[in-house]
Scaffold this active site. Structure first.
Site, PDB file in Angstrom:
ATOM      1  N   ASP A   1       0.612  -1.175  -0.259  1.00 42.85           N
ATOM      2  CA  ASP A   1      -0.128  -0.121  -0.505  1.00 42.85           C
ATOM      3  C   ASP A   1       0.809   1.329  -0.070  1.00 42.85           C
ATOM      4  OD1 ASP A   1      -2.422   1.364   2.255  1.00 42.85           O
ATOM      5  OD2 ASP A   1      -2.279   2.217   0.541  1.00 42.85           O
TER       6      ASP A   1
ATOM      7  N   ASN B   1       0.270   4.198  -0.839  1.00 44.15           N
ATOM      8  CA  ASN B   1      -0.698   5.421  -0.008  1.00 44.15           C
ATOM      9  C   ASN B   1      -1.102   5.202   0.801  1.00 44.15           C
ATOM     10  OD1 ASN B   1      -2.629   4.239  -1.120  1.00 44.15           O
ATOM     11  ND2 ASN B   1      -3.404   5.995  -1.783  1.00 44.15           N
TER      12      ASN B   1
ATOM     13  N   ASP C   1      -4.129   3.926   2.869  1.00 44.26           N
ATOM     14  CA  ASP C   1      -5.499   3.935   2.391  1.00 44.26           C
ATOM     15  C   ASP C   1      -6.069   2.330   3.159  1.00 44.26           C
ATOM     16  OD1 ASP C   1      -5.679   3.510  -1.359  1.00 44.26           O
ATOM     17  OD2 ASP C   1      -4.993   2.484   0.308  1.00 44.26           O
TER      18      ASP C   1
ATOM     19  N   ASP D   1      -1.395  -0.883  -3.926  1.00 45.83           N
ATOM     20  CA  ASP D   1      -1.309  -0.077  -4.966  1.00 45.83           C
ATOM     21  C   ASP D   1      -0.521   0.334  -6.351  1.00 45.83           C
ATOM     22  OD1 ASP D   1      -0.996   2.002  -3.098  1.00 45.83           O
ATOM     23  OD2 ASP D   1      -0.109   2.232  -4.001  1.00 45.83           O
TER      24      ASP D   1
ATOM     25  N   ASP E   1      -8.515 -14.527 -18.585  1.00 45.33           N
ATOM     26  CA  ASP E   1      -9.057 -15.267 -16.991  1.00 45.33           C
ATOM     27  C   ASP E   1     -10.317 -16.043 -18.047  1.00 45.33           C
ATOM     28  OD1 ASP E   1     -12.013 -14.181 -15.572  1.00 45.33           O
ATOM     29  OD2 ASP E   1     -10.041 -15.328 -14.300  1.00 45.33           O
TER      30      ASP E   1
ATOM     31  N   GLU F   1      -6.502 -19.179 -19.050  1.00 47.44           N
ATOM     32  CA  GLU F   1      -6.986 -20.188 -16.948  1.00 47.44           C
ATOM     33  C   GLU F   1      -8.468 -21.328 -17.823  1.00 47.44           C
ATOM     34  OE1 GLU F   1      -8.675 -18.860 -13.319  1.00 47.44           O
ATOM     35  OE2 GLU F   1      -9.420 -18.150 -15.319  1.00 47.44           O
TER      36      GLU F   1
ATOM     37  N   HIS G   1      -4.304 -16.686  -6.148  1.00 49.22           N
ATOM     38  CA  HIS G   1      -4.893 -15.709  -5.754  1.00 49.22           C
ATOM     39  C   HIS G   1      -6.503 -16.016  -5.418  1.00 49.22           C
ATOM     40  CE1 HIS G   1      -5.891 -15.363  -9.556  1.00 49.22           C
ATOM     41  NE2 HIS G   1      -7.299 -14.722  -9.685  1.00 49.22           N
TER      42      HIS G   1
HETATM   43  O1  TEU Z   1     -11.085 -17.910 -11.237  1.00 45.44           O
HETATM   44  C1  TEU Z   1     -12.129 -18.612 -11.552  1.00 45.44           C
HETATM   45  C2  TEU Z   1     -12.027 -19.978 -11.611  1.00 45.44           C
HETATM   46  O2  TEU Z   1     -11.997 -21.251 -11.780  1.00 45.44           O
HETATM   47  C3  TEU Z   1     -12.467 -19.681  -9.938  1.00 45.44           C
HETATM   48  O3  TEU Z   1     -13.240 -18.568  -9.972  1.00 45.44           O
HETATM   49  C4  TEU Z   1     -12.678 -20.913  -9.229  1.00 45.44           C
HETATM   50  O4  TEU Z   1     -13.678 -21.622  -9.694  1.00 45.44           O
HETATM   51  C5  TEU Z   1     -12.742 -20.601  -8.002  1.00 45.44           C
HETATM   52  O5  TEU Z   1     -11.870 -19.596  -7.355  1.00 45.44           O
HETATM   53  C6  TEU Z   1     -12.572 -21.866  -7.310  1.00 45.44           C
HETATM   54  O6  TEU Z   1     -12.646 -21.853  -6.528  1.00 45.44           O
HETATM   55  C7  TEU Z   1     -11.566 -16.941 -12.779  1.00 45.44           C
HETATM   56  C8  TEU Z   1     -10.292 -15.548 -11.969  1.00 45.44           C
HETATM   57  O7  TEU Z   1      -8.832 -16.440 -11.196  1.00 45.44           O
HETATM   58  C9  TEU Z   1     -11.189 -15.191 -10.413  1.00 45.44           C
HETATM   59  O8  TEU Z   1     -10.340 -15.176  -9.482  1.00 45.44           O
HETATM   60  C10 TEU Z   1     -12.456 -14.885 -10.468  1.00 45.44           C
HETATM   61  O9  TEU Z   1     -12.713 -15.062  -9.346  1.00 45.44           O
HETATM   62  C11 TEU Z   1     -13.106 -15.457 -11.883  1.00 45.44           C
HETATM   63  O10 TEU Z   1     -12.081 -15.669 -12.578  1.00 45.44           O
HETATM   64  C12 TEU Z   1     -14.077 -14.381 -12.296  1.00 45.44           C
HETATM   65  O11 TEU Z   1     -13.309 -13.930 -13.411  1.00 45.44           O
END
Ligand code: TEU
Length: 561
Positions: A32, A34, A36, A40, A212, A266, A339
């Protein structure tokens, strides 16, 4: 600016990604700048020397575009601007040039299966039946005069896949939250919009895209209902749809072919055969994909909430399938965290307490020398653990809350629901990066948007940089050993496929052999009588002194050249 980077930008197209070590940054939780409470872009810039020291040469940046943040940026309302709390376009351009100065490339997150419901296209589409943007989305008449959705499909976040438009008979498709309406890729105007967005960022100097849920962009136009099931009803009609390869080749031909860029798709729920079609170079679709088979070895039906005891043989079977399946046919990606996944320490039968460091190192070494491009998720390089959340209201993730409410509806006992949910929630990967042991872990000077893990007292970058045998320094060594033809192009051979506790494989290129052996249990295990382990030179281990006994979660790396 690093020479090899300048040279590669001059050359038309190279497969630079085969030599890349990619670090994933989740901007809300990285640093972070700044104060907040939100990470960022200036915060990222302030940590680029740290990434340089780690040794990575590319960053995957999760979404920083303008967005109402219903799904933390995976819901975009403006593809050509930055979410204000993250910074400005000038901040972004400065970050990009500072990365390139250090020889670090940047790939952006491309989220074009859906937009945000705040995107002007969508606002126009649902406010006027004759809007030129109406056909940018998938809007269908409901059944029974609109009382029921067009079919019984369900989405990824434990909700129906259709949202009614006000009190009209029409519904729009949304496979994630209602704030993420799916785009209609059948419409050539939508594909042109996407190409323009790609050129906008590539002309700015961005080096590629993580695409994605890219295997969801083509839907079977019959929109047929399916036999009821608990999760992802209708997936056979919206995953790997009929025109997917046509669309991906079109993007390649019209955009990617003209830039020295890479793409990683993905591809949830994709099979090896489907993957081969996506990454076979001659087909000109994607550079590589993320497949999730190895992240589904500890659940049932590929739904992470359905807990399943981890078995090493199951993991080895999956790794063997993909290493052999794509060998000399396509390029793999390698990851153990991101993530959307819980942290790896404490998973795959490892331990995130007494054996946290050796577990983190063992898992790191085990995946790092497979064939493909390795990804490191922020914090993985210092062995960060799952969050220490204690109540539902500490969780921020929309998916976690949706699944909790579905669990309540299904009358799942609260203790069981919480145990599974809390250990597998995506928020475990989204706690603030732990830079030091100050109040908010050096992430910020103010209370962050999500809880800081108390173990920042001992688990933090500052501490890791001080200790020679830290997880950070171990990852530095892993990265330095990857720059090797055998690791890049050697064949994969599982040396102990039936062993319940040991994962031992070699990479072979001609007579050069590189061997990794890892103990996936807390037990001490006798070193198996394998000539490679007896004759080859020991390069690296997560324990000081090797013996004929492998200690808890011990890993060793050998080679004969
Ligand atoms: O994730 C797609 C996806 O497969 C995930 O939603 C997964 O099924 C789920 O997290 C399992 O718990 C992508 C991105 O990586 C995710 O962060 C987004 O939420 C999603 O697409 C929608 O854009």
């Amino acid at each position: 600016m690093a020479l090899d980077y300048i040279l590669s930008t001059l050359m038309k197209k190279t497969d630079w990604y085969k030599d890349a070590i990619i670090y994933q940054i989740y901007p809300r939780s990285f640093c972070d700048g700044n104060n907040d409470g939100l990470g960022d872009i200036p915060g990222i810039i302030s940590k680029l020397d740290y990434l340089k020291e780690l040794g990575v040469n590319c960053v995957w940046l999760s979404p920083v575009y303008d967005s109402p943040q219903e799904d933390n940026g995976y819901d975009i309302s403006n593809y050509r601007d930055i979410y204000k709390p993250f910074g400005t376009l000038d901040d972004f351009k400065l970050m990009l040039s500072e990365m390139h100065k250090r020889g670090i490339r940047l790939i952006m997150d491309l989220v074009v299966n859906h937009t945000s419901s705040e995107h002007p296209w969508f606002k126009s589409a649902i406010s006027d039946k004759n809007s030129p943007y109406r056909d940018y989305y998938i809007i269908k008449k409901g059944r029974k005069n609109g009382k029921k959705p067009p079919n019984n499909w369900s989405g990824f976040f434990a909700e129906d896949a259709w949202e009614r438009i006000g009190d009209t008979e029409d519904y729009y498709l949304r496979l994630f939250t209602k704030g993420q309406p799916d785009l209609n890729w059948e419409n050539p105007k939508v594909r042109e919009e996407v190409k323009d967005i790609l050129k906008y960022w590539l002309d700015m100097g961005v080096d590629g895209f993580r695409c994605d849920v890219i295997t969801l962009i083509s839907k079977d136009q019959r929109f047929k209902s399916v036999f009821p099931s608990l999760a992802l009803r209708g997936k056979k009609y919206f995953v790997n749809g009929p025109r997917l390869h046509e669309y991906l080749h079109e993007l390649y031909k019209d955009v990617y072919a003209n830039y020295n860029c890479m793409t990683v798709g993905e591809t949830v729920l994709s099979t090896l055969d489907q993957a081969r079609l996506l990454v076979e170079p001659a087909r000109e679709e994607l550079s590589m994909i993320f497949n999730f088979d190895h992240t589904d070895v500890d659940n049932y039906f590929r739904v992470k909430w359905f807990y399943r005891k981890f078995k090493l043989k199951r993991l080895k079977k999956v790794v063997n399938k993909w290493q052999k399946g794509l060998y000399q046919k396509g390029w793999n990606s390698l990851f153990i965290e991101n993530h959307d996944q819980r942290r790896c320490v404490g998973r795959f039968n490892t331990d995130d307490k007494e054996y946290r460091e050796v577990s983190a190192k063992m898992l790191g070494a085990t995946y790092f020398f497979l064939q493909g491009t390795p990804f490191i998720y922020q914090g993985q390089e210092i062995g960060i653990t799952n969050g220490d959340f204690s109540s539902l209201d500490e969780y921020q993730d929309v998916e976690t809350h949706n699944v909790y409410h579905m669990g309540e509806k299904l009358k799942i006992l609260k203790p069981m629901l919480k145990k599974t949910l809390f250990s597998r929630s995506r928020d475990n990967a989204r706690t603030p990066m732990q830079w030091d042991n100050s109040e908010f872990a050096g992430f910020s000077n103010v209370k962050p948007w999500i809880k800081v893990n108390k173990n920042k007292e001992t688990i933090n970058v500052q501490e890791s940089l001080k200790q020679d045998d830290s997880v950070f320094h171990f990852y530095q060594k892993l990265i330095s050993l990857r720059n090797d033809e055998v690791i890049k192009n050697g064949e994969y051979i599982d040396l102990l496929p039936r062993d319940k506790n040991l994962f031992c494989y070699k990479r072979k290129l001609g007579d050069k052999e590189f061997v990794v052996i890892s103990n996936f249990s807390k037990k001490e295990i006798k070193l198996p009588k394998i000539k490679e382990l007896e004759e080859y030179q020991l390069l690296l281990s997560n324990y000081d002194k090797g013996s004929t006994i492998l200690k808890a979660f011990e890993t060793r790396i050998y080679r004969n050249y």
